[in-house]
Scaffold this motif. Sequence first.
Motif, short mmCIF file in Angstrom:
data_model
loop_
_atom_site.label_atom_id
_atom_site.label_comp_id
_atom_site.label_asym_id
_atom_site.label_seq_id
_atom_site.Cartn_x
_atom_site.Cartn_y
_atom_site.Cartn_z
N LEU A 1 0.82 -1.21 0.00
CA LEU A 1 0.00 0.00 0.00
C LEU A 1 0.86 1.26 0.00
O LEU A 1 0.57 2.23 -0.71
N ALA A 2 1.94 1.25 0.76
CA ALA A 2 2.83 2.41 0.80
C ALA A 2 3.48 2.64 -0.57
O ALA A 2 3.66 3.78 -1.00
N ARG A 3 3.80 1.55 -1.26
CA ARG A 3 4.39 1.67 -2.59
C ARG A 3 3.38 2.17 -3.62
O ARG A 3 3.74 2.81 -4.60
N ALA A 4 2.11 1.86 -3.37
CA ALA A 4 1.08 2.21 -4.35
C ALA A 4 0.74 3.69 -4.35
O ALA A 4 0.08 4.18 -5.26
N ALA B 1 -5.36 0.46 10.84
CA ALA B 1 -5.40 1.66 10.00
C ALA B 1 -4.25 2.60 10.32
O ALA B 1 -3.59 3.13 9.42
N ILE B 2 -3.96 2.80 11.60
CA ILE B 2 -2.90 3.72 12.01
C ILE B 2 -1.54 3.20 11.58
O ILE B 2 -0.68 3.95 11.10
N GLY C 1 2.84 4.56 7.24
CA GLY C 1 3.71 4.37 6.09
C GLY C 1 3.26 5.08 4.85
O GLY C 1 3.89 4.94 3.79
N MET C 2 2.18 5.85 4.94
CA MET C 2 1.65 6.56 3.78
C MET C 2 2.16 8.00 3.76
O MET C 2 2.16 8.69 4.77
N PRO C 3 2.57 8.47 2.60
CA PRO C 3 3.06 9.85 2.52
C PRO C 3 1.91 10.84 2.38
O PRO C 3 0.77 10.46 2.16
N GLY C 4 2.23 12.10 2.56
CA GLY C 4 1.27 13.15 2.24
C GLY C 4 0.57 13.76 3.45
O GLY C 4 0.49 13.18 4.53
N ASP C 5 0.06 14.97 3.22
CA ASP C 5 -0.60 15.73 4.28
C ASP C 5 -1.91 15.08 4.73
O ASP C 5 -2.30 15.21 5.90
#
Length: 335
Positions: free
Chosen positions: A169-172, A195-196, A201-205
Amino acid sequence: MLIGEVARRSGVSSRMLRHYDSLGLVRPTGRTVGGYREYSDEDIRRIFHVEALRSLGLSLRQIGRALEDPAFEPSDLVGDLIRRTEERLKREQELLERLRAVDASAPLGWEGVLRIVELLHGLNSPHAARRQQTVLVPAEDLPVPTELLAEAVLGEADLNVAGALRWALARAGGDGVASLAAGARSENVDVRRRAILALAGMPGDEATAVLAEALGDSDETVRGRAALAVGARGGSAAVPALVRMVVEGTLDVEAAEVLGSLARDAGRADRIMSALADELAAPTADSATRMRLTQALAEMPPALVRDVLRNLAEDEDRAVALLASALRGMLEAGE
């Protein structure tokens, strides 16, 4: 009343009324001189009873038993109907989710649809190894859609598979954040925890905002993971939670490392040092707590802790004094 009139008034077709008659479910009590079926008022009431029970999902055989058997217990049958209806709704909901997944993936042609369905089967397999393989080795021309990955993350209990899902998911990219955000607000604490971990590992605001919201979660694990993630992204809002983690001994080593990273910014350094000092001086702090807080000082920039460690080296608590002295020696040796 003749069968045609009964059909018109009741809404039950003549064909169905004849079927009821053949089954012995509703037999007209009379016949005309010409041999036509003639229904009494009681017969018509029985027709409406049959139709009412049919609307609940009962079979004609069950309806016959319900109307004829004086020992019949409706509660048992209704309970069974409830269970079967819940099972049917669950299957239909699963089908709906699969259809939405296929639609969201925008497959090209039936071959694409079949590949998405195959992917769904893999992610929903009862075997953890199959689920993990589906994530790690997708078809070359069919990357796993982020929405599917996000939904799978929220429901995955196996730690190895969950790790593979979060990695994928982080790569996607960030498209799965919306689904994870819904999971972070779930009433199910296990879903919130998953979820947390994934959002960390997810980027972005957008992901950062959801993590910041979770700092107020009622669950300690959710709060802790959110604080580590927010702090690692430079969020000052995580400082109180990170200090509390050191005090309570919950992922205290990781929390101290993040605090040390945050303290490299002059605008945060005084706040962090003040919070640690207040906890060290708190009358409720036992020896173990003060040891953790002293150890956390080792992660701070040397210029901030030199004087604090010098004072702690003279602390009344012998264990704290020895630790502070050792840390001070290491600090001076590294200069």
